[in-house]
Design a protein around this motif. Sequence first.
Motif, short mmCIF file in Angstrom:
data_model
loop_
_atom_site.label_atom_id
_atom_site.label_comp_id
_atom_site.label_asym_id
_atom_site.label_seq_id
_atom_site.Cartn_x
_atom_site.Cartn_y
_atom_site.Cartn_z
N ASP A 122 0.84 -1.20 0.00
CA ASP A 122 0.00 0.00 0.00
C ASP A 122 0.87 1.26 0.00
OD1 ASP A 122 -1.93 1.88 0.14
OD2 ASP A 122 -2.87 1.17 1.98
N TYR A 123 1.24 1.68 -1.22
CA TYR A 123 2.07 2.86 -1.40
C TYR A 123 1.23 4.13 -1.49
CZ TYR A 123 6.48 0.56 -2.51
OH TYR A 123 7.66 -0.13 -2.46
N ASP A 124 -0.08 3.96 -1.55
CA ASP A 124 -0.96 5.09 -1.83
C ASP A 124 -1.18 5.86 -0.54
OD1 ASP A 124 -2.72 6.76 -3.04
OD2 ASP A 124 -4.40 5.36 -3.03
N THR A 125 -0.21 6.66 -0.18
CA THR A 125 -0.20 7.22 1.17
C THR A 125 0.71 8.45 1.23
OG1 THR A 125 0.43 6.72 3.44
CG2 THR A 125 1.68 5.61 1.74
N LYS A 126 0.71 9.11 2.36
CA LYS A 126 1.60 10.25 2.58
C LYS A 126 2.82 9.85 3.41
CE LYS A 126 -0.91 13.08 0.46
NZ LYS A 126 -0.42 13.60 -0.81
N ALA A 127 3.05 8.56 3.60
CA ALA A 127 4.10 8.11 4.52
C ALA A 127 5.48 8.14 3.87
CB ALA A 127 3.79 6.71 5.01
N ASP A 128 6.52 8.25 4.71
CA ASP A 128 7.91 8.20 4.25
C ASP A 128 8.39 6.75 4.21
OD1 ASP A 128 8.06 11.09 4.61
OD2 ASP A 128 8.09 10.60 6.75
N LEU A 129 7.76 5.91 5.03
CA LEU A 129 8.23 4.53 5.16
C LEU A 129 7.01 3.63 5.33
CD1 LEU A 129 10.82 2.74 5.58
CD2 LEU A 129 10.53 3.11 8.03
N LEU A 130 6.98 2.55 4.55
CA LEU A 130 5.89 1.57 4.67
C LEU A 130 6.42 0.38 5.45
CD1 LEU A 130 3.11 0.36 3.83
CD2 LEU A 130 4.19 -0.38 1.71
N VAL A 131 5.73 0.00 6.51
CA VAL A 131 6.09 -1.20 7.26
C VAL A 131 5.02 -2.26 6.97
CG1 VAL A 131 6.75 -2.16 9.49
CG2 VAL A 131 7.04 0.29 9.06
N HIS A 132 5.45 -3.31 6.29
CA HIS A 132 4.51 -4.34 5.83
C HIS A 132 4.69 -5.59 6.70
CE1 HIS A 132 2.13 -6.35 2.57
NE2 HIS A 132 2.72 -7.39 3.10
N PHE A 133 3.64 -5.99 7.38
CA PHE A 133 3.70 -7.09 8.33
C PHE A 133 3.11 -8.39 7.76
CE2 PHE A 133 3.62 -3.24 10.85
CZ PHE A 133 4.46 -3.50 11.92
N GLY A 134 3.68 -9.50 8.19
CA GLY A 134 3.03 -10.79 7.98
C GLY A 134 3.41 -11.53 6.71
N HIS A 135 4.24 -10.91 5.86
CA HIS A 135 4.66 -11.58 4.63
C HIS A 135 6.15 -11.35 4.41
CE1 HIS A 135 0.35 -10.37 3.68
NE2 HIS A 135 0.31 -11.69 3.74
N ALA A 136 6.78 -12.29 3.70
CA ALA A 136 8.17 -12.07 3.29
C ALA A 136 8.17 -11.23 2.02
CB ALA A 136 8.86 -13.41 3.04
N GLU A 137 9.21 -10.45 1.88
CA GLU A 137 9.45 -9.71 0.64
C GLU A 137 9.38 -10.66 -0.56
OE1 GLU A 137 13.39 -8.25 0.69
OE2 GLU A 137 13.20 -7.19 -1.23
N ILE A 138 8.86 -10.18 -1.69
CA ILE A 138 8.93 -10.94 -2.94
C ILE A 138 10.12 -10.37 -3.71
CG2 ILE A 138 7.76 -11.43 -5.13
CD1 ILE A 138 5.10 -11.28 -3.63
N PRO A 139 11.23 -11.12 -3.80
CA PRO A 139 12.48 -10.52 -4.32
C PRO A 139 12.31 -9.83 -5.67
CG PRO A 139 12.92 -12.69 -3.39
CD PRO A 139 11.42 -12.52 -3.38
N GLU A 140 11.51 -10.39 -6.58
CA GLU A 140 11.42 -9.80 -7.92
C GLU A 140 10.66 -8.48 -7.94
OE1 GLU A 140 9.27 -12.30 -10.64
OE2 GLU A 140 7.35 -11.83 -9.73
N ILE A 141 9.96 -8.14 -6.88
CA ILE A 141 9.23 -6.87 -6.83
C ILE A 141 10.10 -5.83 -6.14
CG2 ILE A 141 7.17 -5.67 -6.01
CD1 ILE A 141 5.72 -8.35 -6.04
N VAL A 142 10.48 -4.80 -6.90
CA VAL A 142 11.31 -3.75 -6.33
C VAL A 142 10.45 -2.94 -5.36
CG1 VAL A 142 12.76 -1.76 -6.83
CG2 VAL A 142 12.65 -3.67 -8.45
N ALA A 143 10.83 -2.97 -4.08
CA ALA A 143 10.03 -2.31 -3.06
C ALA A 143 10.83 -1.16 -2.45
CB ALA A 143 9.64 -3.31 -1.98
N HIS A 144 10.39 0.07 -2.73
CA HIS A 144 11.10 1.25 -2.22
C HIS A 144 10.58 1.62 -0.84
CE1 HIS A 144 13.10 1.99 -5.98
NE2 HIS A 144 11.96 1.87 -6.62
N ASN A 145 11.50 1.90 0.07
CA ASN A 145 11.12 2.37 1.41
C ASN A 145 10.10 1.47 2.07
OD1 ASN A 145 12.80 4.60 1.20
ND2 ASN A 145 11.22 5.73 0.07
N VAL A 146 10.33 0.17 1.97
CA VAL A 146 9.44 -0.78 2.64
C VAL A 146 10.26 -1.61 3.61
CG1 VAL A 146 7.76 -2.64 2.39
CG2 VAL A 146 8.04 -0.96 0.55
#
Lengths: 322, 322
Positions: free
Chosen positions: B61-85
Motif C-alpha cells: 500500500d504505497y498510496d499514502t503520505k508516509a515516508d516509510l511503509l512497514v509491511h507485516f506478515g509476509h516475506a518480501e517478494i524478491p522480484e518486486i522492487v520495493a522502495h522504502n518498505v
Amino acid sequence: MDFEIERIVELARENRARVLQLQFPEGLKRYGPQVGKRIKEHVNVKVLLSGNPCYGACDLDYDTKADLLVHFGHAEIPEIVAHNVCFVEVRSEVDVIPTVNDALALISGPRVGIVTNVQHVHTLDSVHHHLESAGLRPFIGCGDGRIKYRGQVLGCNFSSARAIDVNEYLYIGSGAFHAVGVALATGKRVIVADPFLRKTSIADVDLIIKQRYGLIAKAMDAHTFCVLASTKTGQQRFDLAFELVEEAIRRGYDAYTVTINEITPWTLYQFPADVYVNTACPRVAIDDSALFKAPMLTPIEFEMILGKRDLSEYTLDEFSTG
Amino acid sequence: MDFEIERIVELARENRARVLQLQFPEGLKRYGPQVGKRIKEHVNVKVLLSGNPCYGACDLDYDTKADLLVHFGHAEIPEIVAHNVCFVEVRSEVDVIPTVNDALALISGPRVGIVTNVQHVHTLDSVHHHLESAGLRPFIGCGDGRIKYRGQVLGCNFSSARAIDVNEYLYIGSGAFHAVGVALATGKRVIVADPFLRKTSIADVDLIIKQRYGLIAKAMDAHTFCVLASTKTGQQRFDLAFELVEEAIRRGYDAYTVTINEITPWTLYQFPADVYVNTACPRVAIDDSALFKAPMLTPIEFEMILGKRDLSEYTLDEFSTG
C-alpha cells in the motif's frame, strides 16, 4: 446520453494514446463496455474500464497503465490538478422547465437562488429566464475553487449557494442530499424540482439534523476514536486527520488514524472503535451512517465532542477553498 | 508475536521518517492500533494504519503520505522492487515438531520435499533433521525470483516444490490452499501438518479439480468475457489481459478488460458478463469462486475455453519468473 465519442477519439489521436482508461460513476458503469467498443471502432487503442467504485471528480483512477484517463459523469474540480484526464460530463437531456414550472407554486421569493448539479447546469439560463418571466428575481452564484460552473453544487461544497443573498433556493435535480446540503449550508428554505420524476418538494432538514444529533449524543461517551483519512485524489485531508488524533490524545482519549481508499462496513470491521471520524467525503458519514456498527462523525461533529465547537449550531462538513 | 518494534523504531530514526504507514494482512489488522502506539512511545512519528484489505507482499500500500511503509506478515517478494518498505514477517512461535512427528505415520518416502509458508520457514532445518532421524530423505527446494526462502511456497508460486525430485511432500501450515497447490503443481501426494491445530491429513485435490471442471464446463457456452487486470503492485498482468481479450474477440466472442484493485462480488456486479477471467491473484478465482454470480476462470482455464490448451491436463495459474 452523449458520451462524446468523437471528442475522445480525437484526444486519443492527438495524445497518441495507446491505452485509454474509462472511469464511470456507479450509475453509468454499465455503459462502459459499449462506450469502449465504440471508441475502438474509430481509433486503434486498448481500453481499460475502471472497476473501482467512483462517486465524484474527487476520485480520479490514476492507478493504471493508461496514457489517458477519460472520466465520465462529473465536471472537473478546478482546484484539483488533473494530468491527462478528459472529463465527459454526460449532461442530462431531460427538459427541466415543466418541473420548474410546477415548482413555482412553492416559491415565495422574491429573491430565488438557482442551484443544481452538473447534469442540469446547462439549463440554468433558461430556468433563470423562466423564473424572471414569472415575476421572481432569480440569482445564480459563483462557487469557489472546487466548483466549475455557476450555480453548481457538490455533495461537499455549497459555495455557489452561499455566494448569493436570496430568500430561498430552487434546487434542480434528483436525490435528497444536495438540496438538504444547500438548506443546511445557508439556513434557507430549499424547493426541490426533480425533473426525472417531475416531482417538487421542500428539502427536509429536520430528519437529518435529528439523526446527526442522535449520533453525536451516542459518541459523547466514547473513549476510542478511529480517524479515517482518504487516499482518493480530491479527498485527502491527512493533516486534519493527524490534528484530530493529536487533539483527542491530548484530551485523554484513545485515537488512531486509518488511511483507506474505499470506506465500507467490512473494511472498518477490522478497526474496532467507539466512533469513526471521517475526514474523507462528507457524504459517507451522512448518507451511509446506518451501515456502520459505530457512529461515524464528520470532523466538525467530532470537534463538538472535543468541546471545541458549540453544540447548538449544526454545520455541514465541506471541502472549500478560496 | 514479534512485531519487531525495535527494528522499526531504528529504521524510522535512520530514515528520519515523519510518517509511517503500517500495513497488516487481514488476520493481523486488529493489532495495528497497539503496534502503532508502541512505536510512537519510542520515536516521534505520525502513524497511519492501512485500512485497505491486504493478502500478500504482492499488495504494497504505497498510496499514502508516509515516508516509510512497514509491511507485516509476509516475506518480501524478491522480484518486486520495493522502495522504502520494511518487511516484518511476524514468524509463528508454535513448535512444529510434535505435528511433524504425528505426520510420520502418513509419509511413505523415502524422498520427501518439505514446503511451508513464511510463518514457519525458520523451522525447516529442524524439520529436515527430524525427518532424517526417522530414516527419510528430506529435501528443501529453492524457489524462483518470487520466493525469498528455501522451502517457501506462495498461493501463486510453487517453484520451490517443483525444484526438487521427491516421492511426496510434507507441507507445514494451516489452511488447504497451499497444500492443494503443491499437489496440483507437482502431481504428487502432499501430507499436511497443521501445527496450530496439531492435525495431519492428505491434501485433497479431487474436490477442487471437480469444482474447476464444473466451472469450465459452465463457461463453454459463454459469449461475453470480462477480463480482470489488477493494479496491486505484484499482481499486474495487463499485457496478458489485453492478449486474452484480443484473442477472444478474434474468435468471435465479446470481451473487455476491467482494471480493479479489490475484486469483490459487489464491484463486479457493475460488469455484466457470462464469465470473468482473473489475471490477478489466482486465489481469488479459486478460493472465492462461489461468491461471484458468473464463473471466474484463471487465464489457463480461459485458454482451455478458447481451445488453446488441452482440457485433459489441469494446470494451476502461477506467477513465476526465472
